[in-house]
Design an enzyme around this catalytic site. Structure first.
Site, PDB file in Angstrom:
ATOM      1  N   GLY A   1       0.828  -1.201   0.000  1.00  0.00           N
ATOM      2  CA  GLY A   1       0.000   0.000   0.000  1.00  0.00           C
ATOM      3  C   GLY A   1       0.862   1.249   0.000  1.00  0.00           C
ATOM      4  O   GLY A   1       0.519   2.257  -0.616  1.00  0.00           O
ATOM      5  N   SER A   2       1.980   1.190   0.678  1.00  0.00           N
ATOM      6  CA  SER A   2       2.900   2.332   0.694  1.00  0.00           C
ATOM      7  C   SER A   2       3.430   2.612  -0.707  1.00  0.00           C
ATOM      8  O   SER A   2       3.532   3.763  -1.131  1.00  0.00           O
ATOM      9  CB  SER A   2       4.064   2.065   1.643  1.00  0.00           C
ATOM     10  OG  SER A   2       3.590   1.885   2.962  1.00  0.00           O
TER      11      SER A   2
ATOM     12  N   ASP B   1      -7.185   1.499   4.319  1.00  0.00           N
ATOM     13  CA  ASP B   1      -7.960   1.036   5.472  1.00  0.00           C
ATOM     14  C   ASP B   1      -9.406   0.767   5.134  1.00  0.00           C
ATOM     15  O   ASP B   1     -10.168   0.347   5.998  1.00  0.00           O
ATOM     16  CB  ASP B   1      -8.003   2.132   6.559  1.00  0.00           C
ATOM     17  CG  ASP B   1      -6.692   2.304   7.276  1.00  0.00           C
ATOM     18  OD1 ASP B   1      -6.633   3.210   8.134  1.00  0.00           O
ATOM     19  OD2 ASP B   1      -5.753   1.554   6.985  1.00  0.00           O
TER      20      ASP B   1
ATOM     21  N   SER C   1      -4.194  -1.479   0.339  1.00  0.00           N
ATOM     22  CA  SER C   1      -3.112  -2.246   0.934  1.00  0.00           C
ATOM     23  C   SER C   1      -3.595  -3.659   1.192  1.00  0.00           C
ATOM     24  O   SER C   1      -4.746  -3.863   1.585  1.00  0.00           O
ATOM     25  CB  SER C   1      -2.663  -1.614   2.256  1.00  0.00           C
ATOM     26  OG  SER C   1      -1.748  -2.469   2.904  1.00  0.00           O
TER      27      SER C   1
ATOM     28  N   HIS D   1      -4.890  -5.726   7.008  1.00  0.00           N
ATOM     29  CA  HIS D   1      -5.961  -5.102   6.243  1.00  0.00           C
ATOM     30  C   HIS D   1      -7.078  -6.081   5.914  1.00  0.00           C
ATOM     31  O   HIS D   1      -7.026  -7.255   6.255  1.00  0.00           O
ATOM     32  CB  HIS D   1      -5.381  -4.467   4.976  1.00  0.00           C
ATOM     33  CG  HIS D   1      -4.538  -3.275   5.283  1.00  0.00           C
ATOM     34  ND1 HIS D   1      -5.044  -2.010   5.370  1.00  0.00           N
ATOM     35  CD2 HIS D   1      -3.218  -3.170   5.568  1.00  0.00           C
ATOM     36  CE1 HIS D   1      -4.064  -1.169   5.685  1.00  0.00           C
ATOM     37  NE2 HIS D   1      -2.952  -1.850   5.809  1.00  0.00           N
TER      38      HIS D   1
ATOM     39  N   ASN E   1      10.894  -0.174  -9.369  1.00  0.00           N
ATOM     40  CA  ASN E   1      10.294  -1.487  -9.613  1.00  0.00           C
ATOM     41  C   ASN E   1       9.496  -1.824  -8.366  1.00  0.00           C
ATOM     42  O   ASN E   1      10.050  -2.185  -7.331  1.00  0.00           O
ATOM     43  CB  ASN E   1      11.353  -2.557  -9.868  1.00  0.00           C
ATOM     44  CG  ASN E   1      10.705  -3.920 -10.078  1.00  0.00           C
ATOM     45  OD1 ASN E   1       9.480  -4.064  -9.983  1.00  0.00           O
ATOM     46  ND2 ASN E   1      11.505  -4.925 -10.347  1.00  0.00           N
TER      47      ASN E   1
END
Lengths: 441, 245
Positions: A90-91, A198, A219, A224, A292
């Site tokens: 997710g980041s 979230d 995410s 999650h 990447n």
């Protein structure tokens, strides 16, 4: 027997064995209060995820293949967007979504250093980090206690002539976005990115979150709603933006061939880019400064089966959250209950509790009591991000105050509502809280 | 703009337009694709296994309507070894693998009043056929002005005429020009020679608010693109290319 048929036969046998293996592994015994932990989150899966993972392992394709195709198509369809791009977290999804806005291909809509982006200090760091890394100016606004998201009025009040984007999360699954906000962004020419990490399954005005913004992110970390271990996705329906995100995800290249494939466009050696010689191999032409951030096929294989369970997971989260709310309501004089703006239906990530400043106990005392009873707790992520060592000297602006953000830093915690919680575990939670509160009644 | 996938199809019909040009209709065996008119797929003739690399394939424009839910068409002209294989190996009932859809050669007028100009050289007509087929199938009026300029070696190779005539009923502002290199006798309907880009531009009421879609041999596209940019002063954003190698 031909080797192809033999392989099919062995594959079938392996899957059967995996199912048997799972059936033995899943028998963990009854929950023991004060001995076993009540986790705030965790993986919930059955033999299907395991067999899908093993199927993928036997393919040994490793990079994007049939499970990628299936997961991306299924996720896009589930959310209601044109395209979902699988990434490794997710980041990473947040990084790519924001980075896409800085692409020169967007011409006068390109985000440039110094442009203002409205966001929250009551956030997870990797929602804010891309803003900082790309040298835009984060403009922090405060959140509402109870919902932990800002009001539309608060967002609008922070808009200046330098504002170019709004990028924030549906914290704990509570939607911050509405059609009114989307209209405001369109009117003012602002980009809108929804960090929906979230909030898989959350709704605002009957519409799933992830569908309002120019881009949205998900995410799939184990905490999650669904998981593939590590994993994330960028969602969108703007074809130009999605192309940019894909390029940034895939080393910054111009080519859109899938892994291991060549000449999908049919013009691999017959185009001219920059000052490269005519016919330079399109597989190695770079139109962005990229990364990447791709996921593996094995992750996608798990995700395919998890997504099929998403509705059930979301429903159970809502039931658990509602039940906790009913139990906690009697202590409302001392704690702020978790709530949501009108016309929203959160797909709750957890149950957030803020200890009121005038409560006879502190958050620490409350947390210690829960943790002592083996009930896992978490702070509301960063609390106030600006108080963390990494962010003390960043360029930023605060619009108004961060009074509530500071309060949650000292007074807020959350506990789990994930579908792995059994009724016995939840009873233990209610009992523990009741025993704690009894001391103060 | 859906995700490209790999999918299996079965040949259900073969139409011979000439000894070198064939159309193939396929039915989906499993998953079906969603595509936009103008997009293309890759066609492979070899076995495909997900644990192995994608086999040799070539790109072909989809020639049928996206709304045709269970089937789609492509049109192939004999070019070399791979197309020779296609024309000799594909028969009704044969199952093959494809992947797609790909491509951004999609009709998207800058404004609804803009003229959409389709320039098709030979089997370059195929991406436009998807557009025409969609209009004919959906029976939804397309009010933007459409100009089709279609050229081939002779009139018999101007394929899909029936489809174009079906679609024109739903395009009130449709004009078409046909160019044939080998014109047999005086036929007013056809212009003699190859497609003349200057002639086309001169016959547009407002070239600068037209969007051009060029589909055909690379050489044709290069010349036309250069003319449109350098002589007709068209911005590059109004030119879309579907060039073959």
């Amino acid at each position: 027997m031909r080797s192809v048929e033999k392989k099919k036969e062995i594959r079938t046998q392996i899957m059967q064995l995996v199912k048997e293996f799972y059936s033995l592994d899943s028998d963990e015994g009854a929950f023991r209060a004060n001995v076993d932990w009540v986790r705030y989150a965790g993986r919930v899966f059955d033999e299907k995820e395991l067999t899908s993972l093993v199927e993928s392992s036997l393919d040994f394709w490793l990079t994007a293949g049939r499970f990628h195709e299936e997961f991306e198509a299924s996720l896009a369809s589930y959310i209601g967007v044109e395209k979902a791009l699988l990434v490794n977290s997710g980041s990473s999804a947040n990084l790519l979504a924001f980075a896409a806005l800085t692409s020169p291909k967007l011409k006068d809509k390109q985000l440039k250093p110094g442009d203002e982006v409205i966001t929250l200090a009551a956030a997870f760091p990797t929602t804010v980090n891309p803003i900082i890394l790309y040298q835009a100016l984060p403009v922090f606004i405060d959140i509402e206690l109870g919902s932990y998201v800002p009001t539309i009025d608060a967002i609008e009040a922070a808009i200046t002539s330098k504002t170019k984007a709004i990028f924030m999360a549906h914290t704990m699954g509570v939607p911050f976005v509405t059609s009114e906000l989307k209209a405001l962004c369109e009117e003012k020419g602002l980009w809108l990115i929804e960090d929906n990490c979230d909030g898989l399954g959350s709704k605002s005005e009957g519409k799933l979150t992830g569908t309002f913004g120019d881009l949205a992110t998900q995410s799939f970390y184990p905490a999650h709603h669904i998981t593939m271990g590590e994993g994330g996705a960028v969602l969108g329906s703007n074809e130009d933006l999605i192309k940019i995100v894909r390029s940034l995800r895939d080393w910054g290249r111009d080519c859109y061939c899938a892994g291991g494939e060549n000449n999908t466009c049919g013009r691999r050696f017959s185009q001219c880019f920059g000052s490269l010689p005519y016919g330079y191999d399109h597989k190695y032409v770079y139109s962005h400064i990229g990364y990447n951030l791709k996921a593996t096929e094995m992750q996608a294989a798990i995700g395919v089966e998890q997504l099929k369970k998403a509705n059930g997971f979301i429903h159970t989260r809502k039931l658990n959250h509602d039940a906790l709310g009913r139990e906690l309501k009697k202590y409302e004089q001392w704690i702020i209950l978790h709530s949501a703006p009108v016309n929203t239906e959160p797909s709750w990530f957890g149950y957030v509790i803020t200890v009121r400043p005038n409560a006879p106990f502190s958050r620490s005392e409350f947390v210690n009591a829960l943790e002592a009873a083996r009930i896992e707790t978490r702070g509301l992520f960063c609390g106030n991000l600006l108080r963390h060592p990494a962010y003390e000297n960043i360029a930023h602006r605060v619009h108004g105050t961060l009074e509530n953000t500071d309060l949650i830093t000292t007074n807020t915690l959350f506990i789990g509502v994930y579908p792995g919680l059994t009724s016995t575990m939840l009873e233990h939670v209610y009992l523990t809280i009741a025993q704690f509160m009894k001391k103060y009644e | 703009m859906t995700s490209p996938i790999k999918f299996e199809v079965e040949v259900t019909q073969i139409i011979e337009h000439s000894s070198d040009i064939f159309s193939f209709e396929f039915q989906y065996v499993g998953q079906r694709i969603r595509f936009k008119p103008g997009q293309f797929v890759h066609l492979s003739l070899d076995e495909f296994d997900y644990s192995k690399h994608w086999p040799e394939s070539r790109p072909y424009s989809i020639a049928s309507a996206p709304s045709a839910l269970n089937s789609f068409c492509i049109t192939i002209s004999r070019q070399g070894p791979f197309t020779n294989r296609i024309l000799s190996e594909l028969h009704c009932g044969k199952k093959i693998w494809m992947k797609g859809p790909y491509g951004d050669f999609v009709v998207q007028p800058v404004n609804v009043t803009d003229t959409v100009v389709f320039i098709a050289g030979g089997t370059g007509i195929t991406p436009f056929c998807s557009f025409f087929d969609e209009i004919a199938l959906s029976k939804v009026f397309f009010s933007s002005p459409v100009v089709l300029c279609y050229g081939a070696k002779n009139k018999n190779l101007l394929i899909y005429q029936e489809l174009i005539n079906k679609a024109r009923m739903y395009m009130p502002n449709f004009r078409d020009f046909y160019f044939v290199e080998d014109r047999e006798g005086p036929e007013d309907r056809y212009l003699h020679g190859r497609i003349n880009i200057k002639y086309i531009v001169n016959n547009l009421s407002n070239p600068c608010s037209s969007t051009f879609y060029l589909s055909g041999p690379r050489e044709m596209i290069a010349v036309f693109k250069s003319y449109l940019i350098n002589e007709a002063n068209l911005p590059i954003e109004r030119i879309f290319l579907d060039e073959w190698v």
